[in-house]
Structure formats: C-alpha cells, structure tokens
Write a protein that holds these residues in place. Structure first.
Motif, PDB file in Angstrom:
ATOM      1  N   PHE A 131       0.848  -1.195   0.000  1.00  0.00           N
ATOM      2  CA  PHE A 131       0.000   0.000   0.000  1.00  0.00           C
ATOM      3  C   PHE A 131       0.887   1.251   0.000  1.00  0.00           C
ATOM      4  N   GLY A 132       1.860   1.283   0.895  1.00  0.00           N
ATOM      5  CA  GLY A 132       2.784   2.425   0.947  1.00  0.00           C
ATOM      6  C   GLY A 132       3.604   2.564  -0.323  1.00  0.00           C
ATOM      7  N   LEU A 133       4.076   1.438  -0.849  1.00  0.00           N
ATOM      8  CA  LEU A 133       4.862   1.469  -2.087  1.00  0.00           C
ATOM      9  C   LEU A 133       4.042   1.976  -3.273  1.00  0.00           C
ATOM     10  N   TYR A 134       2.823   1.459  -3.411  1.00  0.00           N
ATOM     11  CA  TYR A 134       1.979   1.874  -4.536  1.00  0.00           C
ATOM     12  C   TYR A 134       1.672   3.371  -4.483  1.00  0.00           C
ATOM     13  N   LEU A 135       1.250   3.853  -3.325  1.00  0.00           N
ATOM     14  CA  LEU A 135       0.868   5.267  -3.257  1.00  0.00           C
ATOM     15  C   LEU A 135       2.070   6.188  -3.437  1.00  0.00           C
ATOM     16  N   LYS A 136       3.221   5.786  -2.939  1.00  0.00           N
ATOM     17  CA  LYS A 136       4.421   6.601  -3.179  1.00  0.00           C
ATOM     18  C   LYS A 136       4.799   6.568  -4.656  1.00  0.00           C
ATOM     19  N   THR A 137       4.616   5.428  -5.312  1.00  0.00           N
ATOM     20  CA  THR A 137       4.882   5.335  -6.745  1.00  0.00           C
ATOM     21  C   THR A 137       3.957   6.264  -7.524  1.00  0.00           C
ATOM     22  N   LEU A 138       2.752   6.470  -6.982  1.00  0.00           N
ATOM     23  CA  LEU A 138       1.793   7.388  -7.617  1.00  0.00           C
ATOM     24  C   LEU A 138       1.988   8.840  -7.143  1.00  0.00           C
ATOM     25  N   ASN A 139       3.109   9.107  -6.485  1.00  0.00           N
ATOM     26  CA  ASN A 139       3.484  10.452  -6.018  1.00  0.00           C
ATOM     27  C   ASN A 139       2.520  11.033  -4.991  1.00  0.00           C
ATOM     28  N   ILE A 140       1.970  10.177  -4.133  1.00  0.00           N
ATOM     29  CA  ILE A 140       1.118  10.656  -3.048  1.00  0.00           C
ATOM     30  C   ILE A 140       2.017  11.031  -1.876  1.00  0.00           C
ATOM     31  N   ASN A 141       1.726  12.151  -1.257  1.00  0.00           N
ATOM     32  CA  ASN A 141       2.467  12.637  -0.095  1.00  0.00           C
ATOM     33  C   ASN A 141       2.551  11.541   0.978  1.00  0.00           C
ATOM     34  N   SER A 142       3.688  11.440   1.663  1.00  0.00           N
ATOM     35  CA  SER A 142       3.901  10.380   2.658  1.00  0.00           C
ATOM     36  C   SER A 142       2.883  10.417   3.791  1.00  0.00           C
ATOM     37  N   ASP A 143       2.627  11.610   4.338  1.00  0.00           N
ATOM     38  CA  ASP A 143       1.651  11.710   5.430  1.00  0.00           C
ATOM     39  C   ASP A 143       0.273  11.265   4.964  1.00  0.00           C
ATOM     40  N   ARG A 144      -0.094  11.669   3.778  1.00  0.00           N
ATOM     41  CA  ARG A 144      -1.405  11.277   3.221  1.00  0.00           C
ATOM     42  C   ARG A 144      -1.458   9.773   2.973  1.00  0.00           C
ATOM     43  N   THR A 145      -0.352   9.207   2.498  1.00  0.00           N
ATOM     44  CA  THR A 145      -0.270   7.768   2.258  1.00  0.00           C
ATOM     45  C   THR A 145      -0.508   6.998   3.552  1.00  0.00           C
ATOM     46  N   ILE A 146       0.158   7.415   4.617  1.00  0.00           N
ATOM     47  CA  ILE A 146       0.012   6.742   5.912  1.00  0.00           C
ATOM     48  C   ILE A 146      -1.421   6.910   6.430  1.00  0.00           C
ATOM     49  N   PHE A 147      -1.977   8.109   6.286  1.00  0.00           N
ATOM     50  CA  PHE A 147      -3.349   8.352   6.727  1.00  0.00           C
ATOM     51  C   PHE A 147      -4.338   7.500   5.941  1.00  0.00           C
ATOM     52  N   LEU A 148      -4.160   7.402   4.626  1.00  0.00           N
ATOM     53  CA  LEU A 148      -5.045   6.575   3.800  1.00  0.00           C
ATOM     54  C   LEU A 148      -4.924   5.095   4.174  1.00  0.00           C
ATOM     55  N   GLY A 149      -3.700   4.651   4.494  1.00  0.00           N
ATOM     56  CA  GLY A 149      -3.513   3.274   4.958  1.00  0.00           C
ATOM     57  C   GLY A 149      -4.231   3.029   6.275  1.00  0.00           C
ATOM     58  N   VAL A 177       2.156   0.126   6.241  1.00  0.00           N
ATOM     59  CA  VAL A 177       2.139   1.243   5.284  1.00  0.00           C
ATOM     60  C   VAL A 177       3.369   2.123   5.503  1.00  0.00           C
ATOM     61  N   LEU A 178       3.675   2.404   6.763  1.00  0.00           N
ATOM     62  CA  LEU A 178       4.850   3.221   7.105  1.00  0.00           C
ATOM     63  C   LEU A 178       6.135   2.556   6.609  1.00  0.00           C
ATOM     64  N   VAL A 179       6.224   1.245   6.771  1.00  0.00           N
ATOM     65  CA  VAL A 179       7.396   0.500   6.268  1.00  0.00           C
ATOM     66  C   VAL A 179       7.461   0.605   4.748  1.00  0.00           C
ATOM     67  N   GLY A 180       6.304   0.511   4.078  1.00  0.00           N
ATOM     68  CA  GLY A 180       6.264   0.646   2.620  1.00  0.00           C
ATOM     69  C   GLY A 180       6.771   2.002   2.164  1.00  0.00           C
ATOM     70  N   VAL A 181       6.369   3.058   2.868  1.00  0.00           N
ATOM     71  CA  VAL A 181       6.846   4.410   2.545  1.00  0.00           C
ATOM     72  C   VAL A 181       8.359   4.487   2.755  1.00  0.00           C
ATOM     73  N   GLY A 182       8.833   3.963   3.869  1.00  0.00           N
ATOM     74  CA  GLY A 182      10.276   3.961   4.142  1.00  0.00           C
ATOM     75  C   GLY A 182      11.046   3.155   3.114  1.00  0.00           C
ATOM     76  N   LEU A 183      10.506   2.019   2.732  1.00  0.00           N
ATOM     77  CA  LEU A 183      11.138   1.174   1.719  1.00  0.00           C
ATOM     78  C   LEU A 183      11.209   1.902   0.382  1.00  0.00           C
ATOM     79  N   TYR A 184      10.160   2.648   0.059  1.00  0.00           N
ATOM     80  CA  TYR A 184      10.161   3.421  -1.182  1.00  0.00           C
ATOM     81  C   TYR A 184      11.339   4.407  -1.178  1.00  0.00           C
ATOM     82  N   TYR A 185      11.517   5.130  -0.080  1.00  0.00           N
ATOM     83  CA  TYR A 185      12.614   6.099  -0.011  1.00  0.00           C
ATOM     84  C   TYR A 185      13.979   5.420  -0.056  1.00  0.00           C
TER      85      TYR A 185
END
Length: 173
Positions: free
Chosen positions: A77-95, A126-134
């Motif tokens: 979930f975090g990886l997909y939304l970051k790939t779609l250029n969604i803001n990290s805070d918003r990605t975590i909130f949506l998760g 989701v947070l791990v996915g965002v971190g993994l993306y970075y």
C-alpha cells in the motif's frame, strides 16, 4: 507556468500502477474480510473486538505470525501510493483509513475479530512501505518506479495464478 510534456511511458506506468493497485486492494479485502474463502458458507460468523494492543489471552506463536502477516500485507500500500506520487503523510493516513474500515467492516458484518493490534500493524506496514520506497529511491534513483512496478506485476501475476489454482482445486473437490 511551464508544463512538462507527458511521455507515453509515464502514462503507461501510471495506468499500470493504478490497475495493479486496484487488484492489490481487491486481494487485501478478500484476504482480510473474506479470509480467502470462495464461498459465503466458509466465512466465520462471529464478532469480537479487542481494544488492548498486543493482548492475546492464549499466548501462541500464531499471534506473532498474524502480526507479521498484517505488517507485510500493507507494505505494498505504501509502495503503490508513493509510486503514484502521493504525499507520505497522506499515504500513511489513507492506509490507516483502509485498515480501520476493514476492522470496522469485520465487526459490523460479523466476519471475525476486530483488533486494535491489526490497526497498529497494518498502519505500520504502510509506514514501512513508505520507508522502503525512499530506500529504493536512494539506491535506484529515477528507475525506482519502474523497478517497483515490474516487481508488483510479477507478484500480482503469481498471486492471481495461485488464487486460480485454489479456485480450481476447490471446484474439483
């Protein structure tokens, strides 16, 4: 204001990401709400709620596996939304919103146990996915989205193939 030209590859990647993300969401719902069941008769018909984080009255290794499974299933979930250029805070909130929606749905529709631990571990995934993306972005730079998309496509094809095999096997028995 200057607009950057939209490349055909960029449009293809974005559409492909949307398609794979939609398949991923369907799979998450099937796994969490419907417990991989192929029939309504196979669904659990009980309701419980646990509001004490990481509380397990019967301590077993099963809970550790469930925590890890919940964490892992939400990393994409975090990886997909970051790939779609969604803001990290918003990605975590949506998760978080997806997770709380699934937990509430389990309770409302009597499909199993709603657990605060699941909400915590899903959101952490989701947070791990965002971190993994970075982390991947630091390693692969501009190729990151292509690599994530290729891996997502492979995993999706394998998972859907497994589901088809399970469905066929269930019909044969």
């Amino acid at each position: 204001m200057l607009h950057q030209p939209i490349s055909i590859e960029g449009v293809f990647m974005k559409k492909t990401t949307h398609i794979l993300f939609t398949i991923y969401l369907f799979l998450v719902i099937w796994i969490i709400l419907f417990k991989l069941s192929v029939s309504i008769d196979q669904l659990p018909h009980f309701r419980s709620i646990n509001l004490i984080p990481f509380y397990y009255p019967n301590k077993t290794t099963y809970q550790i596996r469930e925590v890890l499974d919940n964490l892992i299933i939400f990393i994409p979930f975090g990886l997909y939304l970051k790939t779609l250029n969604i803001n990290s805070d918003r990605t975590i909130f949506l998760g978080f919103l997806l997770s709380i929606s699934l937990e509430l749905s389990q309770y409302i529709f009597c499909l199993g146990a709603s657990d605060i631990t699941d909400l915590i571990t899903n959101t952490t995934g989701v947070l791990v996915g965002v971190g993994l993306y970075y982390l991947l972005k630091k390693i692969f730079k501009e190729k990151t989205n292509r690599i994530i998309l290729a891996l997502a496509a492979i995993v999706t094809i394998l998972f859907v193939s497994l589901i088809i095999i399970i469905l066929i096997n269930n019909e044969c028995t």
